[in-house]
Design a protein around this motif. Sequence first.
Motif, PDB file in Angstrom:
ATOM      1  N   GLU A 221     -38.729  39.182  15.845  1.00  0.00           N
ATOM      2  CA  GLU A 221     -37.607  38.265  16.080  1.00  0.00           C
ATOM      3  C   GLU A 221     -37.502  37.221  14.958  1.00  0.00           C
ATOM      4  O   GLU A 221     -36.412  36.945  14.444  1.00  0.00           O
ATOM      5  CB  GLU A 221     -37.783  37.575  17.432  1.00  0.00           C
ATOM      6  CG  GLU A 221     -36.570  36.740  17.799  1.00  0.00           C
ATOM      7  CD  GLU A 221     -36.669  36.112  19.177  1.00  0.00           C
ATOM      8  OE1 GLU A 221     -37.778  35.974  19.714  1.00  0.00           O
ATOM      9  OE2 GLU A 221     -35.591  35.750  19.693  1.00  0.00           O
TER      10      GLU A 221
ATOM     11  N   ARG B 163     -34.361  36.694  12.496  1.00  0.00           N
ATOM     12  CA  ARG B 163     -33.625  35.425  12.533  1.00  0.00           C
ATOM     13  C   ARG B 163     -33.925  34.542  11.316  1.00  0.00           C
ATOM     14  O   ARG B 163     -33.442  33.412  11.233  1.00  0.00           O
ATOM     15  CB  ARG B 163     -33.924  34.690  13.843  1.00  0.00           C
ATOM     16  CG  ARG B 163     -33.277  35.409  15.026  1.00  0.00           C
ATOM     17  CD  ARG B 163     -33.787  34.948  16.373  1.00  0.00           C
ATOM     18  NE  ARG B 163     -33.227  33.675  16.795  1.00  0.00           N
ATOM     19  CZ  ARG B 163     -33.199  33.272  18.076  1.00  0.00           C
ATOM     20  NH1 ARG B 163     -33.656  34.050  19.032  1.00  0.00           N
ATOM     21  NH2 ARG B 163     -32.706  32.097  18.388  1.00  0.00           N
TER      22      ARG B 163
ATOM     23  N   GLU C 129     -33.488  28.244  21.686  1.00  0.00           N
ATOM     24  CA  GLU C 129     -32.794  29.102  20.701  1.00  0.00           C
ATOM     25  C   GLU C 129     -32.772  28.429  19.320  1.00  0.00           C
ATOM     26  O   GLU C 129     -33.053  29.070  18.301  1.00  0.00           O
ATOM     27  CB  GLU C 129     -31.355  29.397  21.171  1.00  0.00           C
ATOM     28  CG  GLU C 129     -31.270  30.313  22.377  1.00  0.00           C
ATOM     29  CD  GLU C 129     -31.926  31.670  22.137  1.00  0.00           C
ATOM     30  OE1 GLU C 129     -31.902  32.155  20.992  1.00  0.00           O
ATOM     31  OE2 GLU C 129     -32.485  32.237  23.100  1.00  0.00           O
TER      32      GLU C 129
ATOM     33  N   ASP D  21     -34.682  29.708  15.814  1.00  0.00           N
ATOM     34  CA  ASP D  21     -33.905  29.845  14.561  1.00  0.00           C
ATOM     35  C   ASP D  21     -34.548  29.014  13.445  1.00  0.00           C
ATOM     36  O   ASP D  21     -34.749  29.500  12.325  1.00  0.00           O
ATOM     37  CB  ASP D  21     -32.474  29.315  14.755  1.00  0.00           C
ATOM     38  CG  ASP D  21     -31.581  30.311  15.469  1.00  0.00           C
ATOM     39  OD1 ASP D  21     -31.957  31.497  15.550  1.00  0.00           O
ATOM     40  OD2 ASP D  21     -30.521  29.891  15.974  1.00  0.00           O
TER      41      ASP D  21
ATOM     42  N   LYS E 285     -36.412  30.310   9.977  1.00  0.00           N
ATOM     43  CA  LYS E 285     -35.808  30.072   8.659  1.00  0.00           C
ATOM     44  C   LYS E 285     -36.744  29.335   7.697  1.00  0.00           C
ATOM     45  O   LYS E 285     -36.483  29.261   6.498  1.00  0.00           O
ATOM     46  CB  LYS E 285     -34.512  29.257   8.825  1.00  0.00           C
ATOM     47  CG  LYS E 285     -33.348  30.068   9.397  1.00  0.00           C
ATOM     48  CD  LYS E 285     -32.072  29.245   9.433  1.00  0.00           C
ATOM     49  CE  LYS E 285     -31.669  28.891  10.834  1.00  0.00           C
ATOM     50  NZ  LYS E 285     -30.402  28.211  10.992  1.00  0.00           N
TER      51      LYS E 285
END
Length: 444
Positions: A119, A123, A180, A184, A188
Amino acid sequence: KADLKTVLREQIPIKIQGFNEMKKKYGDRVMGEITVNQALGGMRGIRALFYDQSTVDPIDGVMFRGYSIPELHELLPKLRKPSAEDFQSDQQPLPEGLFFLLLTGELPSYHQVELIRHEWDVRGKVSDELINFINRLDNKMHPMTMLSLAILYEQKTSKFAQLYNESKLNKSNYWEYTYEDSVDLIAKLPRIAATIYRKKFKDGKPIAHKDGLDWSAQLAHMMGFEGQETLNELLRAFLTIHADHEGGEVSTHASHLVGSALGDPYLCMTTAYTGLAGPLHGLANQEVLKWILNFVEVHGYDVTNRQIEDYVNTTVLSGRLVPGYGHAVLRRPDPRFLHLYDFGNKYLRDNEMIRLLHQMTDVIPRRLRTFKNISSPYPNVDCHSGALLYQLGIQEYQFYTVLFAISRSIGCLTNLVWCRAFGLPIERPESADLAYYNNLFQNK
Ligand code: NMX
Ligand code: MLT
Protein backbone atom coordinates in the motif's frame (compact mmCIF):
# COMPACT_ATOMS: atom_id res chain seq x y z
CA LYS A 1 -5.51 -12.12 8.94
CA ALA A 2 -7.31 -8.83 8.32
CA ASP A 3 -5.65 -5.74 6.92
CA LEU A 4 -4.67 -2.84 9.19
CA LYS A 5 -7.68 -0.61 8.60
CA THR A 6 -10.11 -3.46 9.26
CA VAL A 7 -8.35 -4.33 12.52
CA LEU A 8 -8.40 -0.67 13.51
CA ARG A 9 -12.08 -0.23 12.64
CA GLU A 10 -12.96 -3.21 14.86
CA GLN A 11 -10.90 -1.90 17.75
CA ILE A 12 -12.20 1.66 17.85
CA PRO A 13 -15.63 1.11 19.50
CA ILE A 14 -14.10 -1.23 22.09
CA LYS A 15 -11.33 1.21 23.00
CA ILE A 16 -13.75 4.16 23.13
CA GLN A 17 -15.91 2.22 25.57
CA GLY A 18 -12.89 1.53 27.82
CA PHE A 19 -11.83 5.17 27.61
CA ASN A 20 -15.29 6.45 28.54
CA GLU A 21 -15.66 3.98 31.41
CA MET A 22 -12.31 5.02 32.86
CA LYS A 23 -13.27 8.70 32.62
CA LYS A 24 -16.61 8.08 34.30
CA LYS A 25 -15.07 6.05 37.11
CA TYR A 26 -11.98 8.13 37.88
CA GLY A 27 -12.52 11.45 36.10
CA ASP A 28 -12.72 13.49 39.32
CA ARG A 29 -9.78 11.89 41.12
CA VAL A 30 -6.73 14.00 42.02
CA MET A 31 -3.52 12.68 40.39
CA GLY A 32 -0.78 14.72 42.06
CA GLU A 33 0.75 18.06 42.88
CA ILE A 34 2.73 20.60 40.88
CA THR A 35 5.64 22.62 42.22
CA VAL A 36 6.53 26.12 41.09
CA ASN A 37 9.82 24.76 39.75
CA GLN A 38 7.92 22.38 37.50
CA ALA A 39 5.67 25.14 36.20
CA LEU A 40 8.68 27.34 35.47
CA GLY A 41 10.97 24.51 34.37
CA GLY A 42 9.53 23.06 31.20
CA MET A 43 6.82 21.10 33.09
CA ARG A 44 9.37 18.38 33.76
CA GLY A 45 7.84 15.39 35.56
CA ILE A 46 4.22 16.53 35.27
CA ARG A 47 2.16 13.64 33.92
CA ALA A 48 -0.87 15.33 32.37
CA LEU A 49 -1.00 13.98 28.82
CA PHE A 50 -2.80 10.91 27.56
CA TYR A 51 -0.79 8.85 25.06
CA ASP A 52 -1.31 5.16 24.34
CA GLN A 53 1.30 4.25 21.73
CA SER A 54 4.47 4.27 23.82
CA THR A 55 5.83 4.98 27.29
CA VAL A 56 9.29 6.06 28.44
CA ASP A 57 10.75 4.87 31.72
CA PRO A 58 13.83 6.75 33.04
CA ILE A 59 15.72 3.47 33.45
CA ASP A 60 14.26 1.04 30.92
CA GLY A 61 13.61 3.60 28.17
CA VAL A 62 10.95 3.37 25.52
CA MET A 63 8.29 0.66 25.31
CA PHE A 64 6.28 0.57 22.09
CA ARG A 65 2.82 -0.69 23.08
CA GLY A 66 4.54 -2.56 25.89
CA TYR A 67 7.42 -3.98 23.80
CA SER A 68 11.05 -3.02 24.39
CA ILE A 69 13.48 -2.49 21.52
CA PRO A 70 15.16 -5.92 21.91
CA GLU A 71 11.68 -7.47 21.89
CA LEU A 72 10.72 -5.59 18.74
CA HIS A 73 13.96 -6.67 17.13
CA GLU A 74 12.95 -10.23 17.83
CA LEU A 75 9.21 -10.09 17.15
CA LEU A 76 8.45 -7.62 14.35
CA PRO A 77 8.39 -9.05 10.83
CA LYS A 78 11.56 -8.71 8.78
CA LEU A 79 12.14 -8.33 5.08
CA ARG A 80 12.61 -12.00 4.43
CA LYS A 81 10.06 -14.46 5.72
CA PRO A 82 11.70 -16.72 8.28
CA SER A 83 12.60 -20.15 7.10
CA ALA A 84 14.59 -23.00 8.55
CA GLU A 85 17.84 -21.69 7.08
CA ASP A 86 17.12 -18.04 7.80
CA PHE A 87 18.24 -16.43 11.08
CA GLN A 88 15.29 -14.09 11.37
CA SER A 89 16.46 -12.27 14.49
CA ASP A 90 19.61 -11.24 12.64
CA GLN A 91 17.63 -8.99 10.34
CA GLN A 92 16.33 -5.57 11.37
CA PRO A 93 12.56 -5.15 11.78
CA LEU A 94 10.53 -3.31 9.16
CA PRO A 95 9.12 0.06 10.31
CA GLU A 96 5.96 -0.82 8.38
CA GLY A 97 5.29 -3.42 11.09
CA LEU A 98 5.80 -0.87 13.85
CA PHE A 99 3.11 1.30 12.23
CA PHE A 100 0.70 -1.63 12.59
CA LEU A 101 1.77 -2.26 16.19
CA LEU A 102 1.48 1.39 17.25
CA LEU A 103 -1.96 1.74 15.70
CA THR A 104 -3.46 -1.50 16.95
CA GLY A 105 -1.35 -2.71 19.88
CA GLU A 106 -1.07 -6.06 18.06
CA LEU A 107 2.04 -7.59 16.51
CA PRO A 108 1.39 -7.90 12.78
CA SER A 109 1.88 -11.07 10.80
CA TYR A 110 4.33 -11.17 7.92
CA HIS A 111 1.35 -11.03 5.56
CA GLN A 112 -0.14 -7.94 7.24
CA VAL A 113 3.20 -6.15 6.86
CA GLU A 114 3.34 -7.19 3.21
CA LEU A 115 -0.03 -5.49 2.69
CA ILE A 116 1.28 -2.26 4.24
CA ARG A 117 4.46 -2.43 2.17
CA HIS A 118 2.42 -2.77 -0.97
CA GLU A 119 0.00 0.00 0.00
CA TRP A 120 2.79 2.46 0.86
CA ASP A 121 4.53 1.60 -2.37
CA VAL A 122 1.40 2.32 -4.42
CA ARG A 123 0.48 5.48 -2.49
CA GLY A 124 4.05 6.79 -2.53
CA LYS A 125 3.84 8.54 -5.91
CA VAL A 126 3.94 12.33 -5.70
CA SER A 127 2.91 14.97 -8.22
CA ASP A 128 5.37 16.72 -10.54
CA GLU A 129 4.06 19.95 -9.01
CA LEU A 130 5.43 18.99 -5.62
CA ILE A 131 8.77 17.91 -7.07
CA ASN A 132 9.03 21.22 -8.92
CA PHE A 133 8.14 23.10 -5.74
CA ILE A 134 10.98 21.38 -3.86
CA ASN A 135 13.40 21.88 -6.71
CA ARG A 136 12.69 25.61 -6.74
CA LEU A 137 13.51 26.07 -3.05
CA ASP A 138 16.61 28.04 -2.14
CA ASN A 139 19.51 25.61 -1.66
CA LYS A 140 20.67 27.68 1.30
CA MET A 141 17.72 26.30 3.24
CA HIS A 142 18.29 23.52 5.74
CA PRO A 143 16.80 20.18 4.56
CA MET A 144 14.42 20.26 7.54
CA THR A 145 13.06 23.61 6.37
CA MET A 146 12.59 22.13 2.91
CA LEU A 147 10.78 19.13 4.40
CA SER A 148 8.40 21.30 6.43
CA LEU A 149 7.67 23.48 3.40
CA ALA A 150 7.09 20.46 1.15
CA ILE A 151 4.59 18.98 3.59
CA LEU A 152 2.83 22.32 4.00
CA TYR A 153 2.65 22.60 0.21
CA GLU A 154 1.13 19.12 0.05
CA GLN A 155 -1.56 20.09 2.58
CA LYS A 156 -3.82 20.92 -0.35
CA THR A 157 -4.14 17.15 -0.94
CA SER A 158 -5.52 16.51 2.56
CA LYS A 159 -8.73 14.50 2.34
CA PHE A 160 -9.59 15.47 5.89
CA ALA A 161 -9.29 19.20 5.17
CA GLN A 162 -11.17 18.93 1.90
CA LEU A 163 -14.12 16.95 3.31
CA TYR A 164 -14.25 19.13 6.40
CA ASN A 165 -14.39 22.17 4.19
CA GLU A 166 -17.30 20.62 2.24
CA SER A 167 -19.12 19.84 5.53
CA LYS A 168 -18.96 16.14 4.69
CA LEU A 169 -17.29 15.02 7.93
CA ASN A 170 -18.77 14.31 11.29
CA LYS A 171 -17.09 13.43 14.57
CA SER A 172 -17.50 9.68 14.05
CA ASN A 173 -15.55 9.59 10.79
CA TYR A 174 -12.80 12.09 11.63
CA TRP A 175 -10.46 9.21 12.43
CA GLU A 176 -10.96 7.56 9.04
CA TYR A 177 -9.81 10.53 6.96
CA THR A 178 -7.03 11.27 9.44
CA TYR A 179 -5.91 7.69 8.83
CA GLU A 180 -6.16 8.08 5.03
CA ASP A 181 -4.11 11.30 5.08
CA SER A 182 -1.59 9.73 7.44
CA VAL A 183 -0.97 6.76 5.15
CA ASP A 184 -0.67 9.05 2.12
CA LEU A 185 1.79 11.31 3.92
CA ILE A 186 3.95 8.48 5.25
CA ALA A 187 3.97 6.77 1.86
CA LYS A 188 5.13 9.95 0.12
CA LEU A 189 7.99 10.67 2.53
CA PRO A 190 10.70 8.60 0.77
CA ARG A 191 10.13 10.44 -2.52
CA ILE A 192 9.93 13.85 -0.83
CA ALA A 193 13.04 13.23 1.28
CA ALA A 194 15.01 11.77 -1.64
CA THR A 195 14.10 14.78 -3.80
CA ILE A 196 15.37 17.12 -1.08
CA TYR A 197 18.57 15.08 -0.73
CA ARG A 198 19.32 15.00 -4.45
CA LYS A 199 18.46 18.66 -4.94
CA LYS A 200 20.48 19.92 -1.99
CA PHE A 201 23.49 17.62 -2.14
CA LYS A 202 23.61 15.87 -5.55
CA ASP A 203 22.85 16.71 -9.17
CA GLY A 204 19.12 17.21 -8.56
CA LYS A 205 18.14 14.50 -11.03
CA PRO A 206 15.43 12.21 -9.63
CA ILE A 207 15.96 8.46 -9.46
CA ALA A 208 12.91 6.52 -10.56
CA HIS A 209 10.88 4.63 -8.01
CA LYS A 210 11.54 0.88 -8.11
CA ASP A 211 8.59 -1.44 -7.63
CA GLY A 212 8.60 -3.93 -4.81
CA LEU A 213 11.06 -2.32 -2.41
CA ASP A 214 10.25 -1.80 1.26
CA TRP A 215 9.89 1.76 2.61
CA SER A 216 13.51 2.00 3.84
CA ALA A 217 15.14 0.42 0.78
CA GLN A 218 13.00 2.61 -1.50
CA LEU A 219 14.28 5.69 0.31
CA ALA A 220 17.91 4.56 -0.01
CA HIS A 221 17.38 3.65 -3.67
CA MET A 222 15.82 7.02 -4.57
CA MET A 223 18.56 8.88 -2.68
CA GLY A 224 21.06 7.11 -4.95
CA PHE A 225 22.23 4.22 -2.77
CA GLU A 226 21.26 1.33 -4.96
CA GLY A 227 21.34 -2.17 -3.55
CA GLN A 228 23.47 -1.36 -0.47
CA GLU A 229 21.99 -3.89 1.90
CA THR A 230 23.86 -2.84 5.05
CA LEU A 231 22.63 0.73 4.59
CA ASN A 232 19.11 -0.59 3.96
CA GLU A 233 19.34 -2.54 7.21
CA LEU A 234 20.58 0.54 9.07
CA LEU A 235 17.67 2.56 7.71
CA ARG A 236 15.18 -0.15 8.75
CA ALA A 237 16.63 -0.05 12.25
CA PHE A 238 16.82 3.77 12.32
CA LEU A 239 13.28 4.29 11.01
CA THR A 240 11.92 1.79 13.54
CA ILE A 241 13.61 2.97 16.73
CA HIS A 242 13.08 6.71 16.19
CA ALA A 243 9.34 6.34 15.56
CA ASP A 244 7.96 7.24 18.96
CA HIS A 245 9.03 8.38 22.44
CA GLU A 246 5.78 8.91 24.33
CA GLY A 247 3.62 12.00 24.03
CA GLY A 248 5.53 14.72 25.86
CA GLU A 249 8.61 15.12 23.66
CA VAL A 250 8.66 18.21 21.48
CA SER A 251 7.74 16.86 18.05
CA THR A 252 4.87 14.58 19.07
CA HIS A 253 3.54 17.08 21.55
CA ALA A 254 3.66 19.81 18.90
CA SER A 255 1.74 17.69 16.39
CA HIS A 256 -0.72 16.66 19.10
CA LEU A 257 -1.38 20.28 20.01
CA VAL A 258 -2.03 21.33 16.42
CA GLY A 259 -4.16 18.23 15.90
CA SER A 260 -6.25 19.13 18.93
CA ALA A 261 -7.49 22.17 16.98
CA LEU A 262 -8.54 19.67 14.26
CA GLY A 263 -5.54 20.47 12.10
CA ASP A 264 -5.13 17.82 9.42
CA PRO A 265 -2.08 15.50 9.36
CA TYR A 266 -0.14 17.77 6.97
CA LEU A 267 -0.49 20.77 9.29
CA CYS A 268 0.38 18.61 12.28
CA MET A 269 3.51 17.14 10.71
CA THR A 270 4.79 20.48 9.49
CA THR A 271 4.70 21.54 13.13
CA ALA A 272 6.28 18.32 14.35
CA TYR A 273 9.15 18.69 11.86
CA THR A 274 9.86 22.28 12.85
CA GLY A 275 9.94 21.14 16.47
CA LEU A 276 12.28 18.29 15.62
CA ALA A 277 14.60 20.71 13.82
CA GLY A 278 15.75 22.29 17.10
CA PRO A 279 19.31 21.43 18.26
CA LEU A 280 18.17 20.23 21.69
CA HIS A 281 15.90 17.72 19.95
CA GLY A 282 16.30 16.00 16.55
CA LEU A 283 18.96 18.29 15.12
CA ALA A 284 21.34 16.84 17.72
CA ASN A 285 22.22 13.95 15.36
CA GLN A 286 23.86 16.35 12.87
CA GLU A 287 25.46 18.27 15.75
CA VAL A 288 27.11 15.08 17.04
CA LEU A 289 28.73 14.41 13.70
CA LYS A 290 29.95 18.02 13.41
CA TRP A 291 31.34 17.88 16.94
CA ILE A 292 33.21 14.63 16.23
CA LEU A 293 34.57 15.78 12.86
CA ASN A 294 35.91 18.98 14.49
CA PHE A 295 37.69 16.86 17.08
CA VAL A 296 39.08 14.46 14.48
CA GLU A 297 40.37 17.31 12.36
CA VAL A 298 42.66 18.31 15.24
CA HIS A 299 43.49 14.96 16.86
CA GLY A 300 42.75 12.23 14.32
CA TYR A 301 41.09 8.96 15.30
CA ASP A 302 43.79 7.48 17.49
CA VAL A 303 43.39 9.51 20.68
CA THR A 304 43.86 9.29 24.43
CA ASN A 305 41.02 9.44 26.94
CA ARG A 306 42.57 12.65 28.24
CA GLN A 307 42.16 14.35 24.85
CA ILE A 308 38.46 13.44 24.82
CA GLU A 309 38.01 14.72 28.39
CA ASP A 310 39.70 18.00 27.49
CA TYR A 311 37.41 18.39 24.48
CA VAL A 312 34.35 17.86 26.71
CA ASN A 313 35.69 20.36 29.26
CA THR A 314 36.34 22.99 26.62
CA THR A 315 32.87 22.50 25.17
CA VAL A 316 30.97 22.67 28.46
CA LEU A 317 33.07 25.41 30.05
CA SER A 318 32.54 27.61 27.03
CA GLY A 319 28.78 27.31 27.57
CA ARG A 320 28.09 24.86 24.75
CA LEU A 321 26.44 21.45 24.76
CA VAL A 322 28.01 18.06 24.22
CA PRO A 323 25.54 16.79 21.61
CA GLY A 324 24.26 13.22 21.87
CA TYR A 325 24.41 13.13 25.66
CA GLY A 326 21.78 13.86 28.30
CA HIS A 327 18.04 13.50 28.31
CA ALA A 328 14.98 15.13 29.84
CA VAL A 329 13.58 11.79 31.06
CA LEU A 330 16.13 8.98 30.64
CA ARG A 331 18.61 8.30 33.44
CA ARG A 332 20.52 5.45 31.82
CA PRO A 333 22.04 4.94 28.34
CA ASP A 334 19.18 5.16 25.86
CA PRO A 335 18.15 1.66 24.65
CA ARG A 336 17.88 3.13 21.14
CA PHE A 337 21.55 4.14 21.42
CA LEU A 338 22.38 0.60 22.60
CA HIS A 339 20.62 -0.86 19.58
CA LEU A 340 22.69 1.27 17.21
CA TYR A 341 25.84 0.56 19.23
CA ASP A 342 25.25 -3.17 18.62
CA PHE A 343 24.63 -2.47 14.94
CA GLY A 344 27.99 -0.68 14.75
CA ASN A 345 29.68 -3.56 16.52
CA LYS A 346 28.19 -6.04 14.12
CA TYR A 347 28.80 -4.31 10.81
CA LEU A 348 31.53 -1.72 11.42
CA ARG A 349 33.56 -3.00 14.35
CA ASP A 350 36.94 -2.15 12.80
CA ASN A 351 35.93 1.23 11.47
CA GLU A 352 38.04 4.05 12.97
CA MET A 353 35.15 6.45 13.54
CA ILE A 354 33.01 3.78 15.18
CA ARG A 355 35.96 2.77 17.38
CA LEU A 356 36.40 6.41 18.42
CA LEU A 357 32.71 6.70 19.19
CA HIS A 358 32.83 3.62 21.37
CA GLN A 359 35.79 5.11 23.23
CA MET A 360 33.90 8.40 23.63
CA THR A 361 30.76 6.74 25.00
CA ASP A 362 32.97 5.17 27.64
CA VAL A 363 34.84 8.35 28.60
CA ILE A 364 32.27 11.15 28.17
CA PRO A 365 29.61 10.05 30.73
CA ARG A 366 32.33 9.86 33.42
CA ARG A 367 33.41 13.39 32.56
CA LEU A 368 29.88 14.84 32.28
CA ARG A 369 28.96 13.35 35.65
CA THR A 370 31.37 15.77 37.30
CA PHE A 371 29.25 18.73 36.12
CA LYS A 372 26.70 18.76 38.90
CA ASN A 373 23.96 20.56 36.97
CA ILE A 374 23.71 17.86 34.27
CA SER A 375 20.94 15.42 35.26
CA SER A 376 21.93 12.62 32.89
CA PRO A 377 25.44 12.11 31.47
CA TYR A 378 24.50 9.13 29.30
CA PRO A 379 24.43 8.77 25.51
CA ASN A 380 21.04 9.35 23.88
CA VAL A 381 19.57 8.18 20.56
CA ASP A 382 21.51 10.75 18.54
CA CYS A 383 24.91 9.70 19.82
CA HIS A 384 25.68 6.98 17.26
CA SER A 385 23.22 7.33 14.42
CA GLY A 386 25.15 9.96 12.46
CA ALA A 387 28.44 8.08 12.53
CA LEU A 388 26.78 4.92 11.21
CA LEU A 389 25.05 6.82 8.41
CA TYR A 390 28.31 8.61 7.62
CA GLN A 391 30.29 5.40 7.37
CA LEU A 392 27.64 3.74 5.21
CA GLY A 393 27.72 6.58 2.70
CA ILE A 394 25.30 9.33 3.79
CA GLN A 395 27.89 11.94 4.68
CA GLU A 396 25.76 15.07 4.34
CA TYR A 397 24.99 15.36 8.03
CA GLN A 398 22.41 18.11 7.59
CA PHE A 399 20.19 15.36 6.23
CA TYR A 400 20.20 13.20 9.36
CA THR A 401 17.32 15.00 11.05
CA VAL A 402 15.18 14.42 7.95
CA LEU A 403 15.63 10.69 8.54
CA PHE A 404 14.57 11.18 12.17
CA ALA A 405 11.54 13.11 10.89
CA ILE A 406 10.50 10.35 8.50
CA SER A 407 10.52 7.88 11.36
CA ARG A 408 8.83 10.16 13.92
CA SER A 409 5.93 10.62 11.48
CA ILE A 410 4.86 7.08 12.39
CA GLY A 411 4.48 7.95 16.08
CA CYS A 412 2.88 11.37 15.58
CA LEU A 413 0.37 10.16 13.03
CA THR A 414 -0.71 6.98 14.81
CA ASN A 415 -1.36 9.20 17.83
CA LEU A 416 -3.39 11.58 15.72
CA VAL A 417 -5.64 8.82 14.39
CA TRP A 418 -6.46 7.76 17.95
CA CYS A 419 -6.98 11.36 19.10
CA ARG A 420 -9.65 11.68 16.44
CA ALA A 421 -11.17 8.30 17.33
CA PHE A 422 -11.35 9.18 21.04
CA GLY A 423 -12.65 12.64 20.20
CA LEU A 424 -10.08 14.36 22.41
CA PRO A 425 -10.82 18.06 22.93
CA ILE A 426 -8.75 21.08 22.02
CA GLU A 427 -5.65 21.28 24.26
CA ARG A 428 -5.71 24.45 26.31
CA PRO A 429 -3.74 24.58 29.58
CA GLU A 430 -3.54 27.84 31.49
CA SER A 431 -0.58 30.14 32.05
CA ALA A 432 0.01 32.80 34.71
CA ASP A 433 2.29 35.80 35.12
CA LEU A 434 5.08 36.21 37.65
CA ALA A 435 2.84 38.21 40.01
CA TYR A 436 0.49 35.22 40.20
CA TYR A 437 3.27 32.87 41.26
CA ASN A 438 4.57 35.45 43.77
CA ASN A 439 1.14 36.06 45.27
CA LEU A 440 0.22 32.40 45.48
CA PHE A 441 2.38 31.76 48.54
CA GLN A 442 2.84 35.22 50.06
CA ASN A 443 0.47 34.78 52.99
CA LYS A 444 1.08 31.08 53.50
N1 NMX B 1 26.13 19.04 27.47
C1 NMX B 1 26.28 20.15 28.22
N2 NMX B 1 25.37 20.56 29.12
C2 NMX B 1 24.28 19.79 29.29
C3 NMX B 1 24.06 18.60 28.57
C4 NMX B 1 25.04 18.23 27.60
N3 NMX B 1 24.91 17.16 26.85
N4 NMX B 1 22.89 18.06 28.95
C5 NMX B 1 22.38 18.88 29.88
N5 NMX B 1 23.20 19.94 30.07
C6 NMX B 1 22.98 21.10 30.93
C7 NMX B 1 21.74 21.86 30.49
O1 NMX B 1 22.00 22.71 29.41
C8 NMX B 1 21.34 22.58 31.76
O2 NMX B 1 22.19 23.69 31.89
P1 NMX B 1 21.81 24.93 32.85
O3 NMX B 1 21.97 24.44 34.24
O4 NMX B 1 22.80 25.98 32.46
O5 NMX B 1 20.40 25.31 32.52
C9 NMX B 1 21.69 21.55 32.83
O6 NMX B 1 22.65 20.66 32.25
C10 NMX B 1 20.50 20.76 33.31
O7 NMX B 1 19.88 20.15 32.22
P2 NMX B 1 19.27 18.68 32.37
O8 NMX B 1 18.23 18.73 33.46
O9 NMX B 1 20.36 17.69 32.51
O10 NMX B 1 18.64 18.41 30.96
P3 NMX B 1 17.28 18.96 30.32
O11 NMX B 1 16.19 18.02 30.68
O12 NMX B 1 17.06 20.40 30.59
O13 NMX B 1 17.62 18.84 28.76
C11 NMX B 1 18.55 17.79 26.85
C12 NMX B 1 17.74 17.59 28.12
C13 NMX B 1 18.47 16.54 26.00
C14 NMX B 1 17.92 18.95 26.06
C15 NMX B 1 20.02 18.10 27.25
O14 NMX B 1 20.60 16.99 27.91
C16 NMX B 1 20.89 18.49 26.06
O15 NMX B 1 20.85 19.64 25.65
N6 NMX B 1 21.68 17.51 25.47
C17 NMX B 1 22.52 17.79 24.33
C18 NMX B 1 21.67 17.92 23.07
C19 NMX B 1 21.13 16.55 22.66
O16 NMX B 1 21.84 15.58 22.55
N7 NMX B 1 19.79 16.52 22.39
C20 NMX B 1 19.15 15.32 21.88
C21 NMX B 1 18.09 14.71 22.83
C22 NMX B 1 17.45 13.52 22.21
N8 NMX B 1 16.62 13.86 21.04
O17 NMX B 1 16.85 13.40 19.96
O18 NMX B 1 15.68 14.64 21.16
C1 MLT C 1 12.85 11.82 21.41
O1 MLT C 1 13.03 10.74 20.85
O2 MLT C 1 11.86 12.52 21.17
C2 MLT C 1 13.92 12.35 22.31
O3 MLT C 1 14.59 11.35 22.98
C3 MLT C 1 13.47 13.49 23.18
C4 MLT C 1 12.56 13.19 24.32
O4 MLT C 1 12.07 12.10 24.52
O5 MLT C 1 12.35 14.15 25.11
